[in-house]
Design a protein around this motif. Structure first.
Motif, PDB file in Angstrom:
ATOM      1  N   LEU A  55       0.830  -1.197   0.000  1.00  0.00           N
ATOM      2  CA  LEU A  55       0.000   0.000   0.000  1.00  0.00           C
ATOM      3  C   LEU A  55       0.867   1.251   0.000  1.00  0.00           C
ATOM      4  N   GLU A  56       1.909   1.232   0.792  1.00  0.00           N
ATOM      5  CA  GLU A  56       2.810   2.384   0.874  1.00  0.00           C
ATOM      6  C   GLU A  56       3.549   2.621  -0.445  1.00  0.00           C
ATOM      7  N   ARG A  57       4.013   1.547  -1.063  1.00  0.00           N
ATOM      8  CA  ARG A  57       4.739   1.679  -2.340  1.00  0.00           C
ATOM      9  C   ARG A  57       3.819   2.212  -3.436  1.00  0.00           C
ATOM     10  N   GLY A  63       1.686   9.196  -5.810  1.00  0.00           N
ATOM     11  CA  GLY A  63       1.935  10.534  -5.269  1.00  0.00           C
ATOM     12  C   GLY A  63       0.873  10.987  -4.288  1.00  0.00           C
ATOM     13  N   VAL A  64       0.327  10.029  -3.546  1.00  0.00           N
ATOM     14  CA  VAL A  64      -0.696  10.362  -2.553  1.00  0.00           C
ATOM     15  C   VAL A  64      -0.318   9.736  -1.217  1.00  0.00           C
ATOM     16  N   PRO A  65      -0.791  10.310  -0.116  1.00  0.00           N
ATOM     17  CA  PRO A  65      -0.554   9.666   1.178  1.00  0.00           C
ATOM     18  C   PRO A  65      -1.308   8.335   1.268  1.00  0.00           C
ATOM     19  N   VAL A  66      -0.793   7.408   2.036  1.00  0.00           N
ATOM     20  CA  VAL A  66      -1.429   6.098   2.211  1.00  0.00           C
ATOM     21  C   VAL A  66      -2.860   6.258   2.705  1.00  0.00           C
ATOM     22  N   GLU A  67      -3.096   7.245   3.542  1.00  0.00           N
ATOM     23  CA  GLU A  67      -4.423   7.461   4.111  1.00  0.00           C
ATOM     24  C   GLU A  67      -5.462   7.741   3.029  1.00  0.00           C
TER      25      GLU A  67
END
Length: 141
Positions: A55-57, A63-67
């Motif tokens: 999810l983080e990768r 180009g967005v935060p994981v949230e």
């Protein structure tokens, strides 16, 4: 009709797919960045939940935060994009200057141009060497 006060759990794969579509990012581009196949990206987009590392990768590639992926709400996202574009147009005198191209595609195009130019330089070098060899051969006669 939902009777629970618990928020609905986000289908992370669908959220990734929808964000990718909104941002005009192709599965191929994500696959290239993650060093996986396009088919693997397609499979990821069908999963309800993903590993935190994945999810983080993917969030980084988009180009967005994981949230944003975890808490994805399409209506809020579209409203946010529309609001930001309207604000940007107002700030820039009615001219929207948002990026409308995929940077990875542009990079790939420029790499192809570099290859083409290198090939042209090598051809020119070979022609000059051949010319010099002919001149030297004539002078040595």
């Amino acid at each position: 009709m939902r009777t629970s006060t618990m928020p609905e759990k986000t289908h992370q794969g669908r959220a990734i797919k929808r964000l990718r579509e909104i941002l005009h990012v192709k599965q191929d581009n994500i696959a290239l960045e993650l060093n996986i196949s396009q088919q693997s990206v397609s499979v990821l987009e069908t999963r309800e939940t993903l590993e935190p590392e994945q999810l983080e990768r993917i969030a980084k590639v988009l180009g967005v935060p994981v949230e944003v992926i975890r808490d994805f709400n399409e209506e809020a996202t579209i409203y946010n994009i529309q609001s930001n574009n309207t604000y940007e147009a107002e700030v820039n005198g009615g001219i929207a200057t948002g990026c409308t191209f995929n940077a990875l595609d542009k990079w790939l195009e420029s790499m192809e141009e570099v290859k083409r130019l290198n090939a042209a330089l090598l051809k020119e070098k070979d022609e000059k060497i051949a010319l010099l060899e002919r001149v030297l051969a004539e002078k040595s006669k």
